[in-house]
Write an enzyme that holds these catalytic residues in place. Structure first.
Site, PDB file in Angstrom:
ATOM      1  N   GLN A  21       0.806  -1.221   0.000  1.00 52.14           N
ATOM      2  CA  GLN A  21       0.000   0.000   0.000  1.00 52.14           C
ATOM      3  C   GLN A  21       0.842   1.275   0.000  1.00 52.14           C
ATOM      4  OE1 GLN A  21      -2.794  -1.798   3.181  1.00 52.14           O
ATOM      5  NE2 GLN A  21      -4.080  -0.322   2.132  1.00 52.14           N
ATOM      6  N   HIS A 115       0.432  -9.544   3.997  1.00 45.59           N
ATOM      7  CA  HIS A 115      -0.674  -8.584   4.050  1.00 45.59           C
ATOM      8  C   HIS A 115      -1.284  -8.487   2.641  1.00 45.59           C
ATOM      9  CE1 HIS A 115      -2.318  -4.782   6.181  1.00 45.59           C
ATOM     10  NE2 HIS A 115      -2.977  -4.909   5.055  1.00 45.59           N
ATOM     11  N   GLU A 160      -5.624 -10.232   8.262  1.00 43.51           N
ATOM     12  CA  GLU A 160      -7.019 -10.372   7.836  1.00 43.51           C
ATOM     13  C   GLU A 160      -7.249 -11.516   6.843  1.00 43.51           C
ATOM     14  OE1 GLU A 160      -8.300  -6.551   6.364  1.00 43.51           O
ATOM     15  OE2 GLU A 160      -8.281  -5.660   8.362  1.00 43.51           O
ATOM     16  N   TYR A 283     -13.162  -1.763  12.345  1.00 49.40           N
ATOM     17  CA  TYR A 283     -13.629  -0.613  11.573  1.00 49.40           C
ATOM     18  C   TYR A 283     -15.106  -0.314  11.742  1.00 49.40           C
ATOM     19  CZ  TYR A 283      -9.136  -0.492   9.322  1.00 49.40           C
ATOM     20  OH  TYR A 283      -7.792  -0.369   9.105  1.00 49.40           O
ATOM     21  N   GLU A 334      -5.278  -2.503  13.979  1.00 50.40           N
ATOM     22  CA  GLU A 334      -5.751  -1.473  13.034  1.00 50.40           C
ATOM     23  C   GLU A 334      -7.061  -0.891  13.554  1.00 50.40           C
ATOM     24  OE1 GLU A 334      -6.377  -2.595   8.920  1.00 50.40           O
ATOM     25  OE2 GLU A 334      -4.473  -3.684   8.862  1.00 50.40           O
ATOM     26  N   TRP A 372      -4.891   3.015  11.757  1.00 59.56           N
ATOM     27  CA  TRP A 372      -4.826   2.817  10.309  1.00 59.56           C
ATOM     28  C   TRP A 372      -5.269   4.108   9.670  1.00 59.56           C
ATOM     29  CZ3 TRP A 372      -2.531  -0.816   7.465  1.00 59.56           C
ATOM     30  CH2 TRP A 372      -2.629  -0.649   6.081  1.00 59.56           C
ATOM     31  N   GLU A 379      -5.397   2.036  -1.448  1.00 59.17           N
ATOM     32  CA  GLU A 379      -6.424   1.292  -0.705  1.00 59.17           C
ATOM     33  C   GLU A 379      -7.034   0.191  -1.593  1.00 59.17           C
ATOM     34  OE1 GLU A 379      -7.376   0.978   2.393  1.00 59.17           O
ATOM     35  OE2 GLU A 379      -9.298  -0.013   2.033  1.00 59.17           O
ATOM     36  N   TRP A 380      -6.208  -0.748  -2.017  1.00 55.04           N
ATOM     37  CA  TRP A 380      -6.650  -1.924  -2.765  1.00 55.04           C
ATOM     38  C   TRP A 380      -7.573  -1.530  -3.926  1.00 55.04           C
ATOM     39  CZ3 TRP A 380      -2.860  -4.671  -1.255  1.00 55.04           C
ATOM     40  CH2 TRP A 380      -2.429  -4.634   0.060  1.00 55.04           C
TER      41      TRP A 380
HETATM   42  O1  IFM Z   1      -6.350  -0.696   3.982  1.00 59.10           O
HETATM   43  C1  IFM Z   1      -6.900  -1.760   4.673  1.00 59.10           C
HETATM   44  C2  IFM Z   1      -5.823  -2.654   5.244  1.00 59.10           C
HETATM   45  O2  IFM Z   1      -4.953  -3.108   4.271  1.00 59.10           O
HETATM   46  C3  IFM Z   1      -6.434  -3.850   5.938  1.00 59.10           C
HETATM   47  N1  IFM Z   1      -7.466  -3.448   6.851  1.00 59.10           N
HETATM   48  C4  IFM Z   1      -8.452  -2.505   6.435  1.00 59.10           C
HETATM   49  C5  IFM Z   1      -7.774  -1.294   5.807  1.00 59.10           C
HETATM   50  C6  IFM Z   1      -8.829  -0.263   5.357  1.00 59.10           C
HETATM   51  O3  IFM Z   1      -9.694  -0.827   4.432  1.00 59.10           O
END
Ligand code: IFM
Length: 427
Positions: A21, A115, A160, A283, A334, A372, A379-380
């Site tokens: 990232q 990751h 995750e 989150y 996170e 985080w 962001e993916w």
């Molecule tokens: O950016 C991601 C992270 O790579 C993994 N956890 C959630 C974050 C926010 O979506």
């Protein structure tokens, strides 16, 4: 509305990032390939990201400026082992150098081994669909710990696993783009075995090499609250099922070695206690409807830029439940929010840390908080457009600018709590 509060002196705060990232420049991983296939919503690529690979010194300076006492960083497996069985000493040396800089600045490193992104050679062998991944992941772990283990005593084996499986094998919008429940379960199983092999290897190598410090190993578990959308008992049932499928089964399998339905049966690598802390990435909350087995958002609630509900109490509830179940230190590996305008991030930080302070008062050992994230990053599938950073990044110029919420967080890290002055200035 706001009141000052204090966190324990040994509660360490900082932020978390992931290699793919932020680093940029690597063409040898599955996410680069995914970007090349045009799968990123805003058309951006992790090839650019934050150019962190070339800006380590500047970024460690920012970490220091924000008074971090802890920092979670990820390693790019494809850089360290660019081909099957062939390790690149210059890559591991690069990470070693970064970690040394962190330590010199009083920051404790927590290293993530996997990751979301994998080397392309591993992808070509079926990645985690192939049970051979267990041996590969163990070999990679050993190499990392032999080379970094004197500096790093704390590790996250896998980040995750449930998000990786859900997006890559159920919804199909992440690599490898599969929608196949059978494969999803196989990957869950193999990742469980990878975690256990890695957990054991980290402890073994550090012990054998006589490295100092208590070895702490865990998984960064993405945990959500699953509440029924309505009072309908069927919604409640659906919420329970979804919770088990998304997080219950995998967390129990990885922590104990005993595979839970539907991931599998028995304990292929033996039973044990494969965690030294419980890592929680928190989150949001899911509001579950039985109709359509849908993961919805509670009506009339505050949401972030991506539409995720902001629900701080969920963090309290999850930690309490996790502690009751596992009786281990809790690390918030996170927690953060997507807020382009920096309109509610300060409040978000305040509210979530307040929940943690309540747990500390109750004697629950919540020991770490990794926000985080340090700076806006790739962001993916959302690419560069979703902004989670304490620091704003202009990707064209790579200029970093600390946000107001970043300033507040830096103060919180310095004082291990929130003072009236911070409330007056930032909240
Ligand atoms: O950016 C991601 C992270 O790579 C993994 N956890 C959630 C974050 C926010 O979506």
């Amino acid at each position: 509305m706001y009141k000052p509060f204090k966190l324990p002196d040994d509660f360490l705060m900082g932020s978390a990032t992931a290699a793919t990232q932020i680093e940029g420049g690597d063409r040898n991983n599955t996410w680069y390939d995914w970007c090349e296939k045009g799968k990123i919503l805003d058309g951006s690529s992790c090839l650019r990201a934050n150019d962190h690979w070339n800006r380590v010194e500047e970024d460690v300076g920012l970490i220091r400026q924000l008074n971090h006492r802890a920092y979670r960083l990820g390693l790019e497996w494809s850089r360290i082992e660019p081909n099957n069985g062939q390790f690149d000493f210059s890559a591991i040396s690069h990470y070693r150098n970064e970690i040394e800089m962190l330590i010199q600045n009083g920051v404790k490193p927590l290293v993530t081994l996997h990751h979301f992104s994998s080397p392309l050679w591993l992808r070509d062998e079926g990645e985690f669909e192939n049970e051979k991944a267990v041996g590969y992941f163990e070999r990679y772990t050993r190499y990392v710990v032999e080379n970094l283990g004197d500096l790093v005593s704390e590790y996250i084996t896998i980040n995750e696993p449930n998000v990786y499986v859900a997006n890559g094998y159920f919804f199909g919008d992440w690599p490898p783009g599969q929608k196949n429940l059978g494969l999803a379960l196989k990957v869950f199983k193999n990742m469980t075995l990878c975690h256990i092999a890695s957990y054991r290897a980290i402890h073994e190598v550090r012990k054998k090499m006589g490295f100092k410090g208590i070895t702490m190993v865990g998984v960064a578990n993405h945990l959500r609250i699953f509440d029924p959308y309505s009072r309908n008992p069927l919604d409640l049932l659906a919420a329970k099922v979804m919770e088990h499928m998304f997080q219950g089964a995998i967390v129990k399998s990885m922590t104990t070695g005993r595979l839970r339905f539907p991931i599998g049966f028995g304990a292929p690598m033996g039973k044990g206690r494969f965690f030294d802390f419980i890592g929680i990435n928190y989150y949001s909350r899911s509001a579950v409807r039985f109709k359509g087995f849908k993961d919805d958002v509670m009506p009339n609630t505050q949401r972030n830029d991506l539409g995720w509900e902001i629900y701080p109490k969920g963090l309290y509830d999850l930690c309490k439940k996790a502690y009751k179940m596992f009786k281990a230190p809790i690390w918030i590996t996170e927690n953060g929010t997507c807020d382009q305008e920096d309109a509610f991030r300060s409040d978000y930080i305040y509210q979530h840390l307040l929940e943690l302070s309540k747990l500390s008062e109750e004697g629950i050992p919540v020991q770490r908080y990794y926000h985080w994230t340090l700076m806006d990053n790739f962001e993916w599938v959302e690419g560069e457009s979703a902004r989670f950073g304490l620091i704003h990044v202009d990707y064209e110029t790579q200029k970093r600018t600390i946000r107001k919420s970043g300033e507040l967080y830096g103060q919180i890290c310095l004082h291990n709590g929130v003072t009236q002055e911070m409330i007056d200035n930032y909240l």
